[in-house]
Design an enzyme around this catalytic site. Structure first.
Site, PDB file in Angstrom:
ATOM      1  N   ALA A 166      19.335  60.092  -3.337  1.00  0.00           N
ATOM      2  CA  ALA A 166      18.212  59.547  -2.580  1.00  0.00           C
ATOM      3  C   ALA A 166      18.410  58.068  -2.264  1.00  0.00           C
ATOM      4  O   ALA A 166      19.036  57.322  -3.030  1.00  0.00           O
ATOM      5  CB  ALA A 166      16.914  59.739  -3.348  1.00  0.00           C
TER       6      ALA A 166
ATOM      7  N   ASP B  44      11.014  41.572   9.366  1.00  0.00           N
ATOM      8  CA  ASP B  44       9.929  42.231  10.086  1.00  0.00           C
ATOM      9  C   ASP B  44       9.208  43.262   9.222  1.00  0.00           C
ATOM     10  O   ASP B  44       8.222  43.862   9.657  1.00  0.00           O
ATOM     11  CB  ASP B  44      10.473  42.916  11.343  1.00  0.00           C
ATOM     12  CG  ASP B  44      11.646  43.839  11.054  1.00  0.00           C
ATOM     13  OD1 ASP B  44      12.396  43.563  10.090  1.00  0.00           O
ATOM     14  OD2 ASP B  44      11.820  44.828  11.790  1.00  0.00           O
TER      15      ASP B  44
ATOM     16  N   ASP C   3      23.695  48.052   1.535  1.00  0.00           N
ATOM     17  CA  ASP C   3      22.703  48.410   2.563  1.00  0.00           C
ATOM     18  C   ASP C   3      21.770  47.262   2.936  1.00  0.00           C
ATOM     19  O   ASP C   3      20.686  47.501   3.485  1.00  0.00           O
ATOM     20  CB  ASP C   3      21.859  49.622   2.124  1.00  0.00           C
ATOM     21  CG  ASP C   3      22.704  50.844   1.854  1.00  0.00           C
ATOM     22  OD1 ASP C   3      23.441  51.257   2.767  1.00  0.00           O
ATOM     23  OD2 ASP C   3      22.641  51.383   0.729  1.00  0.00           O
TER      24      ASP C   3
ATOM     25  N   GLY D 259      22.437  44.939   5.186  1.00  0.00           N
ATOM     26  CA  GLY D 259      22.574  44.602   6.601  1.00  0.00           C
ATOM     27  C   GLY D 259      23.820  43.824   6.938  1.00  0.00           C
ATOM     28  O   GLY D 259      23.832  43.033   7.888  1.00  0.00           O
ATOM     29  N   LYS D 260      24.902  44.039   6.187  1.00  0.00           N
ATOM     30  CA  LYS D 260      26.146  43.315   6.466  1.00  0.00           C
ATOM     31  C   LYS D 260      26.653  43.609   7.876  1.00  0.00           C
ATOM     32  O   LYS D 260      27.159  42.732   8.563  1.00  0.00           O
ATOM     33  CB  LYS D 260      27.204  43.692   5.432  1.00  0.00           C
ATOM     34  CG  LYS D 260      26.877  43.299   4.006  1.00  0.00           C
ATOM     35  CD  LYS D 260      27.960  43.704   3.031  1.00  0.00           C
ATOM     36  CE  LYS D 260      28.095  45.205   2.891  1.00  0.00           C
ATOM     37  NZ  LYS D 260      26.889  45.866   2.337  1.00  0.00           N
ATOM     38  N   GLY D 261      26.528  44.860   8.301  1.00  0.00           N
ATOM     39  CA  GLY D 261      27.016  45.227   9.627  1.00  0.00           C
ATOM     40  C   GLY D 261      26.315  44.479  10.734  1.00  0.00           C
ATOM     41  O   GLY D 261      26.960  43.951  11.654  1.00  0.00           O
TER      42      GLY D 261
ATOM     43  N   ALA E 200      31.981  53.065   3.204  1.00  0.00           N
ATOM     44  CA  ALA E 200      31.104  52.017   3.735  1.00  0.00           C
ATOM     45  C   ALA E 200      30.264  52.571   4.883  1.00  0.00           C
ATOM     46  O   ALA E 200      30.683  53.498   5.586  1.00  0.00           O
ATOM     47  CB  ALA E 200      31.934  50.828   4.214  1.00  0.00           C
TER      48      ALA E 200
ATOM     49  N   GLN F 199      29.840  47.587   0.208  1.00  0.00           N
ATOM     50  CA  GLN F 199      28.989  47.793  -0.962  1.00  0.00           C
ATOM     51  C   GLN F 199      28.232  46.497  -1.316  1.00  0.00           C
ATOM     52  O   GLN F 199      27.952  45.705  -0.433  1.00  0.00           O
ATOM     53  CB  GLN F 199      29.791  48.333  -2.155  1.00  0.00           C
ATOM     54  CG  GLN F 199      30.285  49.762  -1.990  1.00  0.00           C
ATOM     55  CD  GLN F 199      31.560  49.855  -1.179  1.00  0.00           C
ATOM     56  OE1 GLN F 199      32.543  49.181  -1.448  1.00  0.00           O
ATOM     57  NE2 GLN F 199      31.559  50.695  -0.168  1.00  0.00           N
TER      58      GLN F 199
ATOM     59  N   HIS G  41      28.052  50.543   7.671  1.00  0.00           N
ATOM     60  CA  HIS G  41      27.466  49.318   8.227  1.00  0.00           C
ATOM     61  C   HIS G  41      26.917  49.617   9.619  1.00  0.00           C
ATOM     62  O   HIS G  41      27.675  49.819  10.564  1.00  0.00           O
ATOM     63  CB  HIS G  41      28.509  48.209   8.272  1.00  0.00           C
ATOM     64  CG  HIS G  41      29.036  47.826   6.923  1.00  0.00           C
ATOM     65  ND1 HIS G  41      30.031  46.899   6.740  1.00  0.00           N
ATOM     66  CD2 HIS G  41      28.683  48.245   5.674  1.00  0.00           C
ATOM     67  CE1 HIS G  41      30.277  46.769   5.449  1.00  0.00           C
ATOM     68  NE2 HIS G  41      29.473  47.585   4.786  1.00  0.00           N
TER      69      HIS G  41
END
Length: 390
Positions: free
Chosen positions: A289, A319, A14, A16-18, A42, A216, A44
Site C-alpha cells: 500500500a 498545494d 516519492d 517528487g524528485k522527478g 525507481a 528512493q 519518478h
C-alpha cells in the site's frame, strides 16, 4: 546556474524528485542527467503542460526536455525494462530515446533470473514481507556481493555473458528463459546504446552543469534506513559526490509537506484518515500500500543529518491541504541504536497544528533554506527562491 545539482529524497521516496529534475532541465542550462543509484524500481513522475505523463525509471527525468541521461556504474541496469520505457517515451513524442542514453559498461545487469529469485524470496517471508519492488535489484546486488566478478555486467562480451548467466541461473536455482535468449536480447541492447567507461562522467562534469538524479529516499538507505525495510542502495549524496570527484555541487534535498511511504516499515505519523489526491502512486503487488502521514520533522531532520547535510531544499505538494507537523515522539528514539526500527514502530507522534507557512517551518526544522517551492506536478508550478536556480 554555474554549478552541478545533486537531487536526493529526504524521506522514504516519492517526494517528487522527478518533477524537480524536469523543472531544472526545463529552466536551467543542464546538459546531462546522471543516475547514481537504484535501478528499474525507481518511479519518478513527470507531467508536461500538454498532459503527457511518464514515470521515469532508468531514463533521467529530463528526457522530455532533450537532456541526455547517463547511467553511472552505481546503477543496476535492466535492459528489458529499459527497452519498454524507451518504447513508451517514443510513443509520447521523444524521437530517439536510446540516442539520449549512455551506460557505464561496469553497471550490474538485472536479469529475469534475479527477478524470479527476488520475488520468490519476498513471498517466502509471508506476513513479514519487506516491501520489495519485485524488480530484482536487491537480488542483483546481493548476488554480486556473494559472487563478485561472476556478476553479469552491461559491458560483458557475449561468450563471457553466456558463462555468467549460466552460473547465475544455476546458483539461484530458478527457471526463467533460456540463457541463449537472454544473451541475444542483451547483445541487441549493447548494440543499441552507447557503452562507456567510468571516466565518461568526468567529461560530462567538465562540459557544463549536470543534474545528478537520486532514487528512493535516505530513510530507505542500506546503511541509514530502518532494517529490514530498506533498499540495497546508497540513497544519500555519497555516490554522486564520488562521481563528481571534487567538482562543486549543490546538494538539494526533496520533501513533501506530508510524509509518505510505499509498503511496510515504520511510518510514525501514518494517519488513515488523511485523504489526499495521489494520481501516480497506488498499491502495488510487491511494494504494498501507498501510505500517508503528517510531516515527520524528526525523521526528515535525521535524514538530512544522515545524508551529510543539505545546501537547500525543494518542498513539493505545497498545494495540499495539510497543516500538521510531528515535532517529536512520545519516547526517545536514538537513530544510532541498532534497534532503531523497533523503537520507531513503537513510537507515537507529538504534533504541532496550524502550520501555514510550510517553507519557513520546514526550513527551520531541517536547518536548510527552501530553494524551490512546488505547487503542482508541472514545471510551471514551481517557484525558485535561490538566484542560481532561477
Amino acid at each position: 546556474m554555474n554549478e552541478h545539482l545533486v537531487v536526493v529524497d529526504l524521506g522514504y521516496g516519492d517526494a517528487g524528485k522527478g518533477t524537480v529534475v524536469d523543472w531544472a532541465c526545463a529552466t536551467l542550462p543542464v546538459h546531462a542527467v546522471v543516475r547514481f543509484n537504484g535501478g528499474a524500481q525507481a518511479g519518478h513522475n513527470v507531467v508536461l503542460d500538454d498532459g503527457r505523463h511518464h514515470t521515469f525509471a532508468q531514463f533521467g527525468a529530463g528526457t522530455f526536455r532533450g537532456v541526455r541521461t547517463h547511467l553511472s556504474r552505481f546503477v543496476v541496469v535492466d535492459p528489458l525494462a529499459l527497452s519498454a520505457e524507451a518504447e513508451h517515451l517514443a510513443r509520447l513524442g521523444v524521437p530517439d530515446p536510446f540516442g539520449l542514453l549512455t551506460v557505464d559498461r561496469d553497471c550490474l545487469l538485472a536479469t529475469p533470473y534475479h527477478v524470479e529469485a527476488g520475488r520468490r524470496r519476498e513471498l517466502a517471508r509471508g506476513a513479514a514481507r519487506h516491501g520489495s519492488c519485485g524488480m530484482g535489484v536487491g537480488e542483483t546486488i546481493a548476488y554480486r556481493l556473494e559472487h563478485g566478478e561472476l556478476a553479469p555486467r552491461a559491458g560483458d562480451a557475449p561468450r563471457e555473458l553466456t558463462r555468467k548467466l549460466t552460473v547465475l541461473r544455476e546458483a539461484l536455482g530458478v527457471e526463467g528463459p533460456p540463457v541463449a535468449d537472454c544473451v541475444a536480447v542483451y547483445r541487441a541492447f549493447a548494440e543499441r546504446v552507447r557503452l562507456v567507461d567510468s571516466s565518461y562522467t568526468n567529461g560530462l562534469v567538465r562540459q557544463g552543469p549536470v543534474v545528478f538524479e537520486g532514487a528512493q529516499g535516505v530513510l530507505l538507505d542500506e546503511r541509514w534506513g530502518f532494517d529490514p525495510y530498506t533498499t540495497w542502495s546508497t540513497t544519500t549524496f555519497a555516490n554522486a559526490l564520488e562521481l563528481l570527484d571534487g567538482a562543486g555541487a549543490a546538494r538539494l534535498g526533496v520533501l513533501r509537506t506530508y510524509t509518505t511511504r510505499h509498503g511496510p516499515g515504520p511510518l510514525v505519523t501514518e494517519d488513515p484518515a488523511l485523504e489526499l489526491p495521489e494520481p501516480h502512486n497506488t498499491t502495488g503487488p510487491w511494494q504494498g500500500a501507498f501510505r500517508l502521514g503528517h510531516f515527520d520533522a524528526v525523521a526528515h531532520r535525521y535524514a538530512a543529518e544522515a545524508a551529510g547535510g543539505v545546501d537547500g531544499l525543494a518542498l513539493t505538494h505545497l498545494d495540499a491541504d495539510v497543516s500538521r507537523m510531528c515535532v517529536r515522539y512520545d519516547r526517545p528514539v536514538t537513530f544510532a541504536e541498532p534497534d532503531r526500527t523497533a523503537r520507531l514502530l513503537r513510537a507515537s507522534p507529538i504534533y504541532e497544528d496550524g502550520v501555514s507557512d510550510w517553507p519557513a517551518a520546514v526550513s527551520h526544522v531541517v536547518g536548510a533554506p527552501v530553494w524551490l517551492e512546488s505547487y503542482g506536478p508541472r514545471a510551471r508550478d514551481k517557484k525558485a527562491s535561490r538566484p542560481s536556480l532561477r
